[in-house]
Design an enzyme around this catalytic site. Structure first.
Site, PDB file in Angstrom:
ATOM      1  N   ASP A 106      33.039   6.702-107.227  1.00 42.35           N
ATOM      2  CA  ASP A 106      31.740   7.135-106.731  1.00 42.35           C
ATOM      3  C   ASP A 106      31.705   8.659-106.823  1.00 42.35           C
ATOM      4  O   ASP A 106      31.435   9.205-107.888  1.00 42.35           O
ATOM      5  CB  ASP A 106      31.637   6.582-105.293  1.00 42.35           C
ATOM      6  CG  ASP A 106      30.285   6.758-104.647  1.00 42.35           C
ATOM      7  OD1 ASP A 106      29.347   6.075-105.052  1.00 42.35           O
ATOM      8  OD2 ASP A 106      30.178   7.578-103.716  1.00 42.35           O
ATOM      9  N   LYS A 134      29.965   5.159-111.100  1.00 46.75           N
ATOM     10  CA  LYS A 134      28.600   5.644-110.873  1.00 46.75           C
ATOM     11  C   LYS A 134      28.531   7.065-111.425  1.00 46.75           C
ATOM     12  O   LYS A 134      28.820   8.023-110.692  1.00 46.75           O
ATOM     13  CB  LYS A 134      28.282   5.663-109.380  1.00 46.75           C
ATOM     14  CG  LYS A 134      28.209   4.302-108.711  1.00 46.75           C
ATOM     15  CD  LYS A 134      27.910   4.453-107.217  1.00 46.75           C
ATOM     16  CE  LYS A 134      27.930   3.122-106.512  1.00 46.75           C
ATOM     17  NZ  LYS A 134      27.845   3.270-105.036  1.00 46.75           N
TER      18      LYS A 134
HETATM   19  P1  5GP Z   1      34.809   8.083-103.902  1.00 50.36           P
HETATM   20  O1  5GP Z   1      36.003   8.694-103.263  1.00 50.36           O
HETATM   21  O2  5GP Z   1      34.887   8.035-105.412  1.00 50.36           O
HETATM   22  O3  5GP Z   1      33.525   8.694-103.425  1.00 50.36           O
HETATM   23  O4  5GP Z   1      34.709   6.605-103.369  1.00 50.36           O
HETATM   24  C1  5GP Z   1      35.563   5.640-103.802  1.00 50.36           C
HETATM   25  C2  5GP Z   1      35.619   4.502-102.812  1.00 50.36           C
HETATM   26  O5  5GP Z   1      34.386   4.346-102.107  1.00 50.36           O
HETATM   27  C3  5GP Z   1      35.823   3.213-103.547  1.00 50.36           C
HETATM   28  O6  5GP Z   1      37.187   2.946-103.737  1.00 50.36           O
HETATM   29  C4  5GP Z   1      35.148   2.211-102.644  1.00 50.36           C
HETATM   30  O7  5GP Z   1      36.049   1.776-101.652  1.00 50.36           O
HETATM   31  C5  5GP Z   1      34.036   2.986-101.978  1.00 50.36           C
HETATM   32  N1  5GP Z   1      32.719   2.774-102.628  1.00 50.36           N
HETATM   33  C6  5GP Z   1      32.002   3.668-103.356  1.00 50.36           C
HETATM   34  N2  5GP Z   1      30.844   3.143-103.772  1.00 50.36           N
HETATM   35  C7  5GP Z   1      30.816   1.872-103.301  1.00 50.36           C
HETATM   36  C8  5GP Z   1      29.868   0.781-103.437  1.00 50.36           C
HETATM   37  O8  5GP Z   1      28.792   0.862-104.061  1.00 50.36           O
HETATM   38  N3  5GP Z   1      30.217  -0.378-102.826  1.00 50.36           N
HETATM   39  C9  5GP Z   1      31.378  -0.539-102.128  1.00 50.36           C
HETATM   40  N4  5GP Z   1      31.593  -1.730-101.578  1.00 50.36           N
HETATM   41  N5  5GP Z   1      32.286   0.459-102.002  1.00 50.36           N
HETATM   42  C10 5GP Z   1      32.008   1.645-102.582  1.00 50.36           C
END
Ligand code: 5GP
Ligand code: MG
Length: 179
Positions: A106, A134
Site C-alpha cells: 500500500d 496499489k
Molecule cells: P503499507 O505498509 O504498504 O502501507 O501496508 C501494508 C499492509 O497494510 C499490508 O501488509 C496489509 O496488511 C495492509 N493493507 C494495505 N491495504 C490493504 C487493503 O486494501 N486491505 C487489507 N485487508 N489490508 C491492507
C-alpha cells in the site's frame, strides 16, 4: 457470492479465484526462470500472505525453501503509521537469495521496514514479490520485481486479507462498497 457483509461493511466481488490463481502462476513461472539453481528462501509476511504463499509455492517447480515472519502495522481499514518489529526470522539468510512474499503493498512502509531489517543480515539478494500493489498509494520508492495484480486505492478483503481479522477465508478478492 457476489456480495458479502463483514461486521459493519459490505464488500462486492472484485477478483475471482480463477483470475487470482492465473496471476499467481504467471509470477511463479517468472520466478521459476529467474531463480533456477539458486535455491531461494521465500520469506512470507504473516498473516495476510499465507494463502498467496501457499499457492505460489505450489506453482514453483525449482528447489526452494519457505519461512514465515511477522510485521504488522495495520488496524481496521486505515494504516496507523505505527511500525512494529520483525519477528520469527530464525534462519541464517547470509549469502542466500531471499524473496519477500507480501499480500499487498500500500504505502510501502511495511516493505521498507522489512528490507532495512533483512539488509543488515547480508543476504545474496532480496527480491520483492507481492500479490497486490496499489501504485496510487505508494509513498516509498521500492523496486518491486514480482507483482501479481495491480489494483486501485480501494480497501479489499479475501484470499488471506482481512477486515478486522475477518474475511481471510474468502476464496475470491472483494472490494469495499461505499455506503
Ligand atoms: P503499507 O505498509 O504498504 O502501507 O501496508 C501494508 C499492509 O497494510 C499490508 O501488509 C496489509 O496488511 C495492509 N493493507 C494495505 N491495504 C490493504 C487493503 O486494501 N486491505 C487489507 N485487508 N489490508 C491492507
Ligand atoms: Mg501484509
Amino acid at each position: 457470492m457476489s456480495e458479502v457483509t463483514i461486521k459493519d461493511k459490505r464488500f462486492r466481488i472484485f477478483i475471482p479465484e480463477a483470475e487470482i490463481l492465473g496471476r499467481v502462476k504467471t509470477v511463479a513461472d517468472r520466478m521459476n526462470q529467474d531463480l533456477a539453481g539458486k535455491n531461494p528462501l521465500l520469506l512470507a509476511v504473516l498473516n495476510g500472505s499465507f494463502m498467496f504463499a501457499a499457492d505460489l509455492m505450489r506453482y514453483l517447480t525449482i528447489p526452494c525453501e519457505i519461512s514465515f515472519v511477522k510485521l504488522a502495522s495495520y488496524q481496521g481499514i486505515a494504516s496507523t503509521g505505527e511500525i512494529k518489529e520483525v519477528i520469527g526470522l530464525n534462519e541464517d539468510i547470509t549469502d542466500r537469495p531471499v524473496v519477500v512474499v507480501e499480500d499487498i503493498i500500500d504505502t510501502g512502509a511495511t516493505m521498507k521496514r522489512m528490507l532495512e531489517t533483512l539488509g543488515t543480515r547480508r543476504p545474496a539478494s532480496i527480491d520483492i514479490c507481492t500479490l497486490l500493489l496499489k501504485p496510487g498509494k505508494l509513498k516509498v520508492p521500492l523496486d518491486i520485481k514480482y507483482t501479481a495484480i495491480e489494483i486501485p486505492n480501494d480497501f479489499i478483503v479475501g484470499y488471506g486479507l482481512d477486515y478486522d481479522q475477518q474475511g481471510r477465508n474468502l476464496r475470491d478478492i472483494y472490494t469495499l462498497v461505499e455506503e
